[in-house]
Design a protein around this motif. Sequence first.
Motif, PDB file in Angstrom:
ATOM      1  N   GLY A 200      25.873  52.331  46.011  1.00 57.36           N
ATOM      2  CA  GLY A 200      25.036  51.452  46.820  1.00 57.36           C
ATOM      3  C   GLY A 200      25.259  49.966  46.631  1.00 57.36           C
ATOM      4  N   PHE A 201      26.022  49.581  45.611  1.00 55.26           N
ATOM      5  CA  PHE A 201      26.281  48.139  45.423  1.00 55.26           C
ATOM      6  C   PHE A 201      27.171  47.586  46.543  1.00 55.26           C
ATOM      7  CE2 PHE A 201      25.134  49.508  41.163  1.00 55.26           C
ATOM      8  CZ  PHE A 201      24.335  48.476  40.710  1.00 55.26           C
ATOM      9  N   GLU A 202      27.983  48.453  47.097  1.00 53.47           N
ATOM     10  CA  GLU A 202      28.950  48.107  48.149  1.00 53.47           C
ATOM     11  C   GLU A 202      30.098  47.237  47.653  1.00 53.47           C
ATOM     12  OE1 GLU A 202      27.533  46.772  51.936  1.00 53.47           O
ATOM     13  OE2 GLU A 202      25.819  48.139  51.906  1.00 53.47           O
ATOM     14  N   ARG A 203      29.791  46.231  46.825  1.00 50.59           N
ATOM     15  CA  ARG A 203      30.849  45.328  46.353  1.00 50.59           C
ATOM     16  C   ARG A 203      30.716  45.142  44.839  1.00 50.59           C
ATOM     17  NH1 ARG A 203      31.987  40.562  50.640  1.00 50.59           N
ATOM     18  NH2 ARG A 203      32.517  41.956  52.337  1.00 50.59           N
ATOM     19  N   VAL A 204      31.732  45.550  44.085  1.00 55.99           N
ATOM     20  CA  VAL A 204      31.687  45.397  42.626  1.00 55.99           C
ATOM     21  C   VAL A 204      33.013  44.825  42.127  1.00 55.99           C
ATOM     22  CG1 VAL A 204      30.039  47.276  42.248  1.00 55.99           C
ATOM     23  CG2 VAL A 204      32.497  47.771  42.208  1.00 55.99           C
ATOM     24  N   TYR A 205      32.954  44.186  40.956  1.00 57.47           N
ATOM     25  CA  TYR A 205      34.197  43.732  40.325  1.00 57.47           C
ATOM     26  C   TYR A 205      34.071  43.829  38.817  1.00 57.47           C
ATOM     27  CZ  TYR A 205      32.342  39.076  38.934  1.00 57.47           C
ATOM     28  OH  TYR A 205      31.640  38.041  38.357  1.00 57.47           O
ATOM     29  N   GLU A 206      35.230  43.833  38.176  1.00 56.43           N
ATOM     30  CA  GLU A 206      35.263  43.879  36.708  1.00 56.43           C
ATOM     31  C   GLU A 206      36.507  43.132  36.223  1.00 56.43           C
ATOM     32  OE1 GLU A 206      35.284  47.802  34.873  1.00 56.43           O
ATOM     33  OE2 GLU A 206      34.646  46.914  32.977  1.00 56.43           O
ATOM     34  N   ILE A 207      36.334  42.364  35.168  1.00 57.18           N
ATOM     35  CA  ILE A 207      37.485  41.694  34.536  1.00 57.18           C
ATOM     36  C   ILE A 207      37.501  42.187  33.091  1.00 57.18           C
ATOM     37  CG2 ILE A 207      38.517  39.464  33.904  1.00 57.18           C
ATOM     38  CD1 ILE A 207      37.044  38.254  36.350  1.00 57.18           C
ATOM     39  N   ALA A 208      38.410  43.079  32.775  1.00 60.16           N
ATOM     40  CA  ALA A 208      38.303  43.797  31.501  1.00 60.16           C
ATOM     41  C   ALA A 208      39.650  44.379  31.082  1.00 60.16           C
ATOM     42  CB  ALA A 208      37.269  44.916  31.660  1.00 60.16           C
ATOM     43  N   PRO A 209      39.742  44.810  29.815  1.00 63.59           N
ATOM     44  CA  PRO A 209      41.012  45.379  29.355  1.00 63.59           C
ATOM     45  C   PRO A 209      41.363  46.701  30.024  1.00 63.59           C
ATOM     46  CG  PRO A 209      39.408  45.277  27.556  1.00 63.59           C
ATOM     47  CD  PRO A 209      38.746  44.705  28.747  1.00 63.59           C
ATOM     48  N   VAL A 210      42.658  46.879  30.200  1.00 65.47           N
ATOM     49  CA  VAL A 210      43.206  48.102  30.775  1.00 65.47           C
ATOM     50  C   VAL A 210      44.309  48.551  29.812  1.00 65.47           C
ATOM     51  CG1 VAL A 210      44.490  49.040  32.736  1.00 65.47           C
ATOM     52  CG2 VAL A 210      42.741  47.291  33.129  1.00 65.47           C
ATOM     53  N   PHE A 211      44.384  49.846  29.570  1.00 66.17           N
ATOM     54  CA  PHE A 211      45.347  50.360  28.594  1.00 66.17           C
ATOM     55  C   PHE A 211      46.374  51.249  29.279  1.00 66.17           C
ATOM     56  CE2 PHE A 211      41.238  49.609  26.680  1.00 66.17           C
ATOM     57  CZ  PHE A 211      41.546  48.799  25.605  1.00 66.17           C
ATOM     58  N   ARG A 212      47.641  51.033  28.954  1.00 62.54           N
ATOM     59  CA  ARG A 212      48.699  51.859  29.541  1.00 62.54           C
ATOM     60  C   ARG A 212      49.679  52.262  28.445  1.00 62.54           C
ATOM     61  NH1 ARG A 212      48.904  50.558  35.388  1.00 62.54           N
ATOM     62  NH2 ARG A 212      46.669  50.473  35.813  1.00 62.54           N
ATOM     63  N   ALA A 213      49.826  53.572  28.277  1.00 70.27           N
ATOM     64  CA  ALA A 213      50.769  54.070  27.266  1.00 70.27           C
ATOM     65  C   ALA A 213      52.176  54.125  27.843  1.00 70.27           C
ATOM     66  CB  ALA A 213      50.321  55.445  26.776  1.00 70.27           C
ATOM     67  N   GLU A 214      52.676  52.960  28.269  1.00 72.95           N
ATOM     68  CA  GLU A 214      54.036  52.891  28.809  1.00 72.95           C
ATOM     69  C   GLU A 214      54.924  52.325  27.726  1.00 72.95           C
ATOM     70  OE1 GLU A 214      54.007  51.390  33.269  1.00 72.95           O
ATOM     71  OE2 GLU A 214      52.558  50.282  32.087  1.00 72.95           O
ATOM     72  N   LYS A 215      56.005  53.045  27.425  1.00 69.17           N
ATOM     73  CA  LYS A 215      56.919  52.521  26.396  1.00 69.17           C
ATOM     74  C   LYS A 215      57.887  51.538  27.021  1.00 69.17           C
ATOM     75  CE  LYS A 215      57.309  54.371  21.991  1.00 69.17           C
ATOM     76  NZ  LYS A 215      57.699  55.339  21.033  1.00 69.17           N
ATOM     77  N   SER A 216      57.361  50.520  27.686  1.00 64.21           N
ATOM     78  CA  SER A 216      58.231  49.556  28.370  1.00 64.21           C
ATOM     79  C   SER A 216      58.500  48.376  27.460  1.00 64.21           C
ATOM     80  CB  SER A 216      57.552  49.040  29.635  1.00 64.21           C
ATOM     81  OG  SER A 216      57.161  50.091  30.451  1.00 64.21           O
TER      82      SER A 216
END
Length: 435
Positions: A200-216
Amino acid sequence: MERTLIKDLKDNIGKEVLLKGWIQELRNLSKIKFLILRDRTGDMQTLAFKGDTEEESFNALDDFTKESVVEIIGTPKENKTSHWGIEVMIKNIKMVSLSEVPHPIDNSDKSQTNIDKRIDYRFLDTRNLKKQAIFKIRSKIVKIVGTYLESNEFTNIQTPKMTTIGVESGADLFTVDYFGTPIYLSQSPQIYKQMFVVGGFERVYEIAPVFRAEKSHTTRHLTEFTGVDFEMAFIKDEIELMNFVEEMLVDLLTKLKEECSSELELLGVEHKIPEDIPRITMGEAKALLAEKGKKYTEEDDLDPEGEKLLGEIVKEKYGSEFVFLTNFPFAVRPFYCMKSEADSNGTKSFDLLFNGVEIATGTQREHQLDVLEKQAKGKGLDLDKMPEYKDLFKYGCPPHGGVGFGLDRITQRLLKLDNIREAVLLPRDPERMSP
Ligand code: 4AD
Ligand code: MG
């Protein structure tokens, strides 16, 4: 006496002031000693003269070291011939905290230690005001984008980073032992963004850590990065999302010029405000790349070399540093992307490239459960095994879509840094988990 900051010295010519900071440079001659002091606002030449400066202070300077913390009482005077236009005559100087020497890294502009060693001692590296400028600009990006989203009625949400659910590929997940049960670090807030759009918020945002187990091991990948994510309901199509991204970007780049002019100048970076970011389909992009000898099949995604080359082509053809790549083949996109009406192999999804590097991915999501189930099945997935996701589409789900930006990549590209690690205080990659 109250502390005066270096930036305010010009308003205090001829008055006795108290300065506090670090010793950036120190040169001791027999009758005159030069000390460059640095605080968070800048650096300044200060001078001790035999006879004028208190004798105890004058002599003590012989034992002082660079990067020590000191307090200086002195008087600023104009000096048109000096680089600063001002210099401070030292009356006395007090040692607050003596630095050990030699220092583990060199953070001067002249001869920098390699990035690995500098990150080991990042707190010394960031004493260089150019390094601080990077992070002040990054901080402003967060503020400006956040303000823009707020003023467009987006609600800032905080979603769990420890979770058992996700919708991206399972290959990139970090597993964590949670009281004996395996759980994951969040590889995207997407499912939660969708949850509260539907909530029901219709519009949300987040600025936060994201984790990726990529061996790049690249200059653009980290295992932990900061995502700038938003999601909006009742969109007509992905074009509406791209229009919104474009307006947000213009607002960001315009305000950065105003609010970070001194930091940008210190870093020697100028950026153009984009007008009309070109939008080309993946088909068109591949045709342009083929002309330059880089060939892909219809179902391929671009590789980093292709993105880079495309960045150059777009710059030449459209004079733009940015480009939206649209209509990605369903074959290289997750099951949740809505398919194009015109092209059943294509999706209503896009990437935004900035000088040849992807900085954002967005899409209109499929919101009709029967279609979503079919699309999942087509990718060998069973929605019944993702009940938390499936439920979102059962009780009234508006058409919606969202975008994920990489804050680290925006900062890196904008400031023309050669490595994403320069744009992150304490980067995490397959080789680095400390400090
Ligand atoms: O393209 P990605 O994987 O898209 C998603 O996360 C989707 N769930 C869409 C969404 O709504 N969030 O990641 C979004 C952006 C990329 O465009 C890139 O800028 C950045 O995150 N990114 C990385 N940055 C640094 N290191 C990595 N390993 C990154 N992977 C993605
Ligand atoms: Mg992407």
